[in-house]
Motif scaffolding. Structure first.
Motif, PDB file in Angstrom:
ATOM      1  N   HIS A 149      71.945  63.240  67.780  1.00 18.58           N
ATOM      2  CA  HIS A 149      70.881  64.225  67.638  1.00 18.58           C
ATOM      3  C   HIS A 149      69.566  63.520  67.287  1.00 18.58           C
ATOM      4  CE1 HIS A 149      74.415  66.867  67.129  1.00 18.58           C
ATOM      5  NE2 HIS A 149      73.640  67.789  67.677  1.00 18.58           N
ATOM      6  N   PHE A 150      68.451  64.109  67.760  1.00 15.62           N
ATOM      7  CA  PHE A 150      67.122  63.603  67.447  1.00 15.62           C
ATOM      8  C   PHE A 150      66.496  64.495  66.381  1.00 15.62           C
ATOM      9  CE2 PHE A 150      67.927  62.058  71.720  1.00 15.62           C
ATOM     10  CZ  PHE A 150      67.477  60.745  71.658  1.00 15.62           C
ATOM     11  N   HIS A 151      65.931  63.879  65.347  1.00 12.96           N
ATOM     12  CA  HIS A 151      65.315  64.615  64.236  1.00 12.96           C
ATOM     13  C   HIS A 151      63.853  64.195  64.123  1.00 12.96           C
ATOM     14  CE1 HIS A 151      69.422  65.713  62.833  1.00 12.96           C
ATOM     15  NE2 HIS A 151      69.720  64.498  63.247  1.00 12.96           N
ATOM     16  N   LEU A 152      62.970  65.159  64.189  1.00 12.07           N
ATOM     17  CA  LEU A 152      61.541  64.881  64.057  1.00 12.07           C
ATOM     18  C   LEU A 152      61.193  64.614  62.600  1.00 12.07           C
ATOM     19  CD1 LEU A 152      58.665  64.853  65.331  1.00 12.07           C
ATOM     20  CD2 LEU A 152      58.558  67.307  64.793  1.00 12.07           C
ATOM     21  N   VAL A 153      60.428  63.547  62.368  1.00 13.73           N
ATOM     22  CA  VAL A 153      59.971  63.249  61.015  1.00 13.73           C
ATOM     23  C   VAL A 153      58.810  64.191  60.683  1.00 13.73           C
ATOM     24  CG1 VAL A 153      58.972  61.495  59.502  1.00 13.73           C
ATOM     25  CG2 VAL A 153      60.701  60.852  61.207  1.00 13.73           C
ATOM     26  N   THR A 154      58.975  64.927  59.599  1.00 15.76           N
ATOM     27  CA  THR A 154      57.964  65.905  59.196  1.00 15.76           C
ATOM     28  C   THR A 154      56.603  65.219  59.009  1.00 15.76           C
ATOM     29  OG1 THR A 154      59.667  67.208  58.092  1.00 15.76           O
ATOM     30  CG2 THR A 154      57.369  67.638  57.478  1.00 15.76           C
ATOM     31  N   GLU A 169      60.346  49.583  52.648  1.00 18.68           N
ATOM     32  CA  GLU A 169      59.880  50.947  52.921  1.00 18.68           C
ATOM     33  C   GLU A 169      59.804  51.118  54.434  1.00 18.68           C
ATOM     34  OE1 GLU A 169      59.056  53.215  50.645  1.00 18.68           O
ATOM     35  OE2 GLU A 169      58.691  52.132  48.787  1.00 18.68           O
ATOM     36  N   VAL A 170      59.688  52.354  54.861  1.00 21.61           N
ATOM     37  CA  VAL A 170      59.484  52.639  56.273  1.00 21.61           C
ATOM     38  C   VAL A 170      58.036  53.040  56.470  1.00 21.61           C
ATOM     39  CG1 VAL A 170      60.153  54.076  58.233  1.00 21.61           C
ATOM     40  CG2 VAL A 170      61.881  53.356  56.584  1.00 21.61           C
ATOM     41  N   TYR A 171      57.351  52.298  57.368  1.00 18.14           N
ATOM     42  CA  TYR A 171      55.940  52.566  57.649  1.00 18.14           C
ATOM     43  C   TYR A 171      55.785  52.910  59.126  1.00 18.14           C
ATOM     44  CZ  TYR A 171      54.886  50.443  53.113  1.00 18.14           C
ATOM     45  OH  TYR A 171      54.837  50.146  51.773  1.00 18.14           O
ATOM     46  N   PHE A 180      51.387  55.667  57.899  1.00 17.73           N
ATOM     47  CA  PHE A 180      52.191  56.554  57.078  1.00 17.73           C
ATOM     48  C   PHE A 180      53.325  55.771  56.427  1.00 17.73           C
ATOM     49  CE2 PHE A 180      50.624  59.449  60.451  1.00 17.73           C
ATOM     50  CZ  PHE A 180      49.983  60.390  59.666  1.00 17.73           C
ATOM     51  N   ARG A 181      53.682  56.228  55.241  1.00 20.32           N
ATOM     52  CA  ARG A 181      54.917  55.787  54.605  1.00 20.32           C
ATOM     53  C   ARG A 181      55.892  56.978  54.655  1.00 20.32           C
ATOM     54  NH1 ARG A 181      53.381  55.235  49.680  1.00 20.32           N
ATOM     55  NH2 ARG A 181      54.272  57.203  48.980  1.00 20.32           N
ATOM     56  N   VAL A 182      57.135  56.702  55.024  1.00 25.41           N
ATOM     57  CA  VAL A 182      58.123  57.775  55.149  1.00 25.41           C
ATOM     58  C   VAL A 182      58.886  57.902  53.842  1.00 25.41           C
ATOM     59  CG1 VAL A 182      60.142  58.605  56.382  1.00 25.41           C
ATOM     60  CG2 VAL A 182      58.336  57.410  57.624  1.00 25.41           C
ATOM     61  N   ASP A 183      58.833  59.070  53.247  1.00 24.50           N
ATOM     62  CA  ASP A 183      59.568  59.378  52.028  1.00 24.50           C
ATOM     63  C   ASP A 183      60.767  60.256  52.358  1.00 24.50           C
ATOM     64  OD1 ASP A 183      57.698  57.966  50.599  1.00 24.50           O
ATOM     65  OD2 ASP A 183      56.505  59.738  50.083  1.00 24.50           O
ATOM     66  N   SER A 194      50.466  59.801  54.363  1.00 22.68           N
ATOM     67  CA  SER A 194      49.423  58.833  54.704  1.00 22.68           C
ATOM     68  C   SER A 194      49.120  57.935  53.514  1.00 22.68           C
ATOM     69  CB  SER A 194      48.149  59.562  55.139  1.00 22.68           C
ATOM     70  OG  SER A 194      47.101  58.636  55.332  1.00 22.68           O
ATOM     71  N   ILE A 195      48.988  56.625  53.778  1.00 27.13           N
ATOM     72  CA  ILE A 195      48.593  55.687  52.717  1.00 27.13           C
ATOM     73  C   ILE A 195      47.175  55.185  52.943  1.00 27.13           C
ATOM     74  CG2 ILE A 195      50.966  54.938  52.357  1.00 27.13           C
ATOM     75  CD1 ILE A 195      50.258  52.371  53.864  1.00 27.13           C
TER      76      ILE A 195
END
Length: 975
Positions: A149-154, A169-171, A180-183, A194-195
């Motif tokens: 499945h594909f999930h869109l990052v909010t 971290e995921v950037y 962006f940094r993914v939390d 956004s950073i």
């Protein structure tokens, strides 16, 4: 898994090479047409028994090792040839991001995906998380692929994600200058924060594209197209200032030492590659023009450009430059969008014409001379000073640096063996007798050397075992069929042509294995190991001799050399190239082949020499370096099939096979960039719940189907073995065959069947009893009828004998009486006539007097005035019914005629009799009112009497409408 693609490219390259060769030759011949020279034949020794074959020279191969290249394109199933991102999941499967969707490639087939609709089909970046999840950057958002499945990052919807970095971290880098940094700790709550606050902008204030994100020396760097390089520290972006830092940076790369490179825009012919030094970034002098991709791996730095192809650098120096032109299409395009190094060190190159793959560690070929005969290599030798020598059909060559140089002091004869004397001087074995007895035949040749007990020995075919000394040479064992030598401990083993194996202890020679036992023809080479094994490269295969026993390990013709190391056996053959073998505790000896398709320029191999990078192979087209892959392949599950297609996720637990299913099809696939799909071997082991092996199988078939299994739990262990016989980790699949459920339905049906059978038997018996009883009743009824008829006859006889006699007496008295009573006599005569009629009815004497046929005709005539009677003349002779049955037939006919006369208005009656082989038939037809027996009243007894009499004699009766509109009665008595 992916190397198979190189086959098509190899054919394409060879085709291009042939076309170019024809073109060049055509041009040459057009300028100066001359007959082509005939290659000079190679001189060879003349052995006494089995001559050493001398294959004819072959044309020189091209300059490039085309088999190292492969490709995947739209032709193979990619959704687009523009490939902008490449990655590999932990199971070895490759993923390609294109301008028209995402593609999954397992080495055999390509599956295409769209992460979130048409707007997300343009893939800009790919990265793999340590959890195995695939992160996808598209023109319209970031997605995570997990569990199909594909999930869109909010927070990323409709935003172009140009770069992804997965580190501590995921950037995410965007096409609008945002980072962006993914939390979030689960896919469901991943969100982009956004950073940068505001978009990164260029000097003129316009937003830029974040082209690349990398983590190097625990620092995150962001490259932009228009604003240079930024560092991300403590969640903030810091510009890397510097007067010499370019603003348009397309790619970044770093190494474990913190070294940093960047690829930038550059004009044609100038370098777009920079390296960070103490004073800042410095340009590296490479004519790259615009650089779009960088990849640093264990082999150095790889640089992908917009129009200049691919560069390989080590220590800031160009090692190689690859273009579409100089690889004959191996590199599909000079425009390179992305570079990726997979788990096996293979470089994947995304271009605007598909994906190319380059296996730098694949087999590489070296030509040592421009002469074809000089590239026919028969022997290899590494001298004590590290120098490499090659013995060819045209003399000895030595490698100096990256070049080969001819040693003219050794002449230009074929060199079969190379060694060193006590002074470390190189000596060679050829058709000349420089190392043999001067008295030997000029046709003899030195084929092998060996050091034994401080002495140097030579095998001189046509002469025998020769000891070489500084003062002179001597023949220690005269054997013209000698072919090779090998020293092992206290023995010097001697191979021959067709005569078997001998040994020499310094004093005498003895036969170790005779030719009748060692049926291998010519022994070309010997190799000994520390565990008292002797390996024999023979004319008819590779053999192992141990404790006097000989075992064939590889069944192949003409094995010229053998080398054993680390439990791995290498064999050089002139029919199958290089063959490998190793022993497996479960499956015995495993064998694989390395031939033309795997990088050898020819299937003819003559010698093997171990080298630090692998092995060197002497072929008739040069020297080949082959590196055995140390990395185990991966094994993935492709399909599970029983009565249904199982989801692959079911393999994580025990698969339940419901009754009556007791078989399961398992299909797997090996994953390796350096092994063709058809080269994989698959090993399957089936175990029961107690761990006992039930079956084992190894073959090239990736499908396994255990069947006819009894109820219980089972385990299938599957492994894939690559070209170099390196096994993958075991893939375990557990399944359980269910017990047959209690057959309630079958039991109930069985019980019902038993009851039915019992009822049937009871009914049969009861019916038989009823049938017997009916027959007894019928017989009793017939007896009663017969008794009644007998009583009727008695009454009729009494009436006839007594009453009629009395009436006659009355008549006589009346006649003699004086007193005459008028009419008295007539009355008595009338009474007598009536009595006679009653007597005839009670007992028709006509039956006994004239028979059944005449009686029936008489009855018809007496009863109906207008009638017709039909019967065969000899019918009475055929009828054999007893009188009791004839009487019942007569009574039935009498009753029917009486009914017609009494109740019908018929004026014509027809009676017919017929007697055949099957039945007696009586038919009475009239033209009266239609008669329906079922509607007859119960006042009379006529119909009942007819039916009763018919049942007594076993006949069938019936009424139906006749053809004339009246009634037709039929009686049939079957025989």
């Amino acid at each position: 898994m992916y190397a198979w693609l190189s086959k098509n490219n190899t054919l394409s390259f060879l085709y291009v090479l042939v076309v170019l060769t024809v073109f060049v030759l055509s041009a040459v011949f057009a300028q100066d047409p001359q007959p082509s020279p005939t290659p000079e034949s190679s001189p060879t020794p003349t052995p006494t028994s089995s001559p050493r074959p001398s294959p004819s020279p072959t044309p020189l191969p091209g300059a490039q090792n085309f088999h190292q290249w492969g490709s995947v394109s739209v032709f193979n199933g990619l959704p687009s040839d523009s490939v902008r991102a490449v990655s590999q999941t932990s199971d070895g499967v490759m993923w390609f991001g294109t301008d028209n969707g995402l593609a999954r490639f397992d080495g055999r087939r390509i599956q295409n995906y769209s992460p979130g609709g048409p707007g997300t089909d343009r893939i800009l970046s790919l990265q793999i998380h340590e959890s195995g999840r695939l992160w996808i950057g598209t023109r319209s958002g970031a997605f995570v692929y997990s569990d199909n499945h594909f999930h869109l990052v909010t927070g990323t919807k409709d935003i172009g994600i140009t770069s992804i970095l997965i580190g501590s971290e995921v950037y995410l880098g965007t096409d609008t200058g945002m980072i962006f940094r993914v939390d979030g700790d689960t896919i469901a709550n991943y969100s982009a924060v956004s950073i940068t606050g505001t978009p990164i902008s260029s000097v003129d204030g316009s937003s830029v594209v974040v082209t690349n994100l990398i983590e190097n020396d625990r620092t995150v760097f962001a490259a932009t197209s228009g604003a240079g390089i930024f560092s991300i520290v403590a969640g903030r972006t810091i510009e890397r200032a510097g007067n010499r830092t370019p603003l348009f940076v397309n790619a970044l790369a770093g190494n474990e030492k913190g070294r940093l490179w960047m690829g930038t825009d550059a004009t044609s012919g100038r370098s777009g590659l920079y390296e960070e030094r103490r004073s800042g970034f410095a340009r590296i002098a490479v004519p790259t023009s615009r650089v779009l991709a960088l990849q640093n791996n264990s082999s150095g730095l790889w640089v992908g450009t917009e129009r200049s192809g691919l560069f390989h650098l080590t220590d800031s120096k160009v090692e190689n430059a690859y273009t579409f032109e100089n690889t004959s299409g191996g590199l599909r395009s000079n425009t390179i969008y992305t570079l990726f190094t997979d788990r096996e060190g293979v470089l994947w190159i995304g271009t605007n014409r598909g994906v190319s793959r380059f296996d730098r560690l694949g087999a590489t070929q070296e030509t040592i001379s421009g002469n074809a005969n000089s590239n026919f290599i028969r022997s290899l030798y590494r001298a004590s000073d590290g120098s490499l020598y090659a013995g060819s059909n045209r003399g000895l060559f030595k490698q100096i640096g990256d070049k080969w140089s001819a040693d003219t002091s050794k002449g230009n004869k074929p060199i079969f063996a190379i060694s060193e004397d006590r002074l470390r001087k190189v000596i060679v074995g050829s058709t000349e007798n420089s190392a043999a007895d001067k008295a030997a035949s000029k046709e003899s040749g030195t084929w092998s050397f060996a050091d034994f007990k401080g002495e140097k020995y030579a095998a001189v075919n046509g002469l025998g075992l020769v000891r070489l000394t500084s003062t002179g040479n001597s023949v220690r064992y005269k054997e013209p069929a000698i072919s090779c030598l090998r020293a092992a401990g206290e023995k010097l083993y001697i191979g021959t042509t067709e005569k078997g194996l001998f040994s020499f202890d310094g004093q005498s020679v003895k036969n170790e294995i005779g030719s009748d036992v060692l049926n291998i023809g010519t022994i070309w080479s010997l190799f000994s190991t520390t565990n008292d094994e002797l390996w024999i490269a023979g004319e008819h295969g590779l053999f192992r001799a141990r404790n006097g026993q000989v075992e064939r390990i590889i069944d192949v013709e003409d094995v010229r050399d053998v080398f054993v190391g680390d439990g791995h056996i290498w064999a050089a053959t002139t029919t199958r190239g290089i063959m490998q073998a190793r022993h497996d505790d479960r499956f015995g000896w495993l064998v694989s082949t390395v031939g033309f398709e795997q990088g050898l320029p020819s299937e003819k191999a003559f010698a093997i020499l171990p080298d630090k990078d692998g092995i060197l192979v002497a072929t008739n087209r040069g020297v080949v370096t082959y590196r055995r892959s140390p990395i185990a392949p991966k094994l993935i599950l492709i399909r599970l099939l029983s009565q249904r297609v199982h989801d692959l996720g079911e393999a994580r637990s025990t698969i339940a096979l419901e009754y009556p299913q007791n078989s399961l099809l398992i299909e797997v696939a090996g994953q390796s960039s350096r092994t063709f799909p058809e080269e994989f071997k698959y090993a399957f082991v089936l175990k029961n719940a107690k761990g006992k092996e039930l079956e084992r199988r190894i073959s090239n078939d990736p499908q396994y189907t255990p069947s006819e299994l009894s109820p219980g739990e089972y385990l299938v262990e599957a492994k894939a073995l690559n070209r170099d016989l390196v096994a993958s980790d075991a893939l375990e699949i557990r399944f359980a065959v269910s017990n047959a459920p209690f057959p309630w339905t079958a039991t109930a049906l069985g019980v019902l069947l038993v009851i039915a059978l019992f009822g049937l038997a009871w009914a049969f018996v009861a019916n038989r009893r009823v049938s017997i009883r009916n027959r007894e009743l019928a017989a009793a009824k017939l007896d009663l009828a017969n008794e009644a008829e007998a009583e009727r006859r008695r009454i009729a006889r009494d009436l006839h004998d007594q009453t009629l006699a009395d009436l006659r007496n009355l008549i006589l008295l009346s006649d003699t009486s004086a007193h005459k009573i008028v009419g008295f006599r007539d009355e008595i005569e009338a009474i007598s006539g009536e009595v006679r009629r009653i007597c005839e009815d009670l007992s028709p004497s006509v039956l006994e007097n004239v028979g059944l046929v005449a009686s029936l005709e008489f009855l018809l005539d007496r009863t109906i005035e207008k009638h017709k009677f039909t019967a065969a003349e000899d019918l009475d002779e055929k009828i054999l019914f007893p009188m009791s049955i004839q009487l019942q037939i007569y009574r039935i006919a009498q009753e029917v005629l009486t009914n017609i006369r009494t109740h019908s208005d018929a004026d014509t009656v027809e009676m017919s009799l017929h007697y055949s082989d099957s039945a007696f038939d009586l038919v009475i037809s009239d033209n009266g009112t239609l008669f329906k027996p079922e509607e007859a009243t119960s006042i009379g007894r006529g119909i009942a009497n007819i039916r009763a009499r018919a049942s007594m004699i076993g006949s069938t009766i019936g009424w139906r409408q006749s053809g004339q509109g009246g009634n037709q009665f039929s009686l049939r008595i079957p025989k």
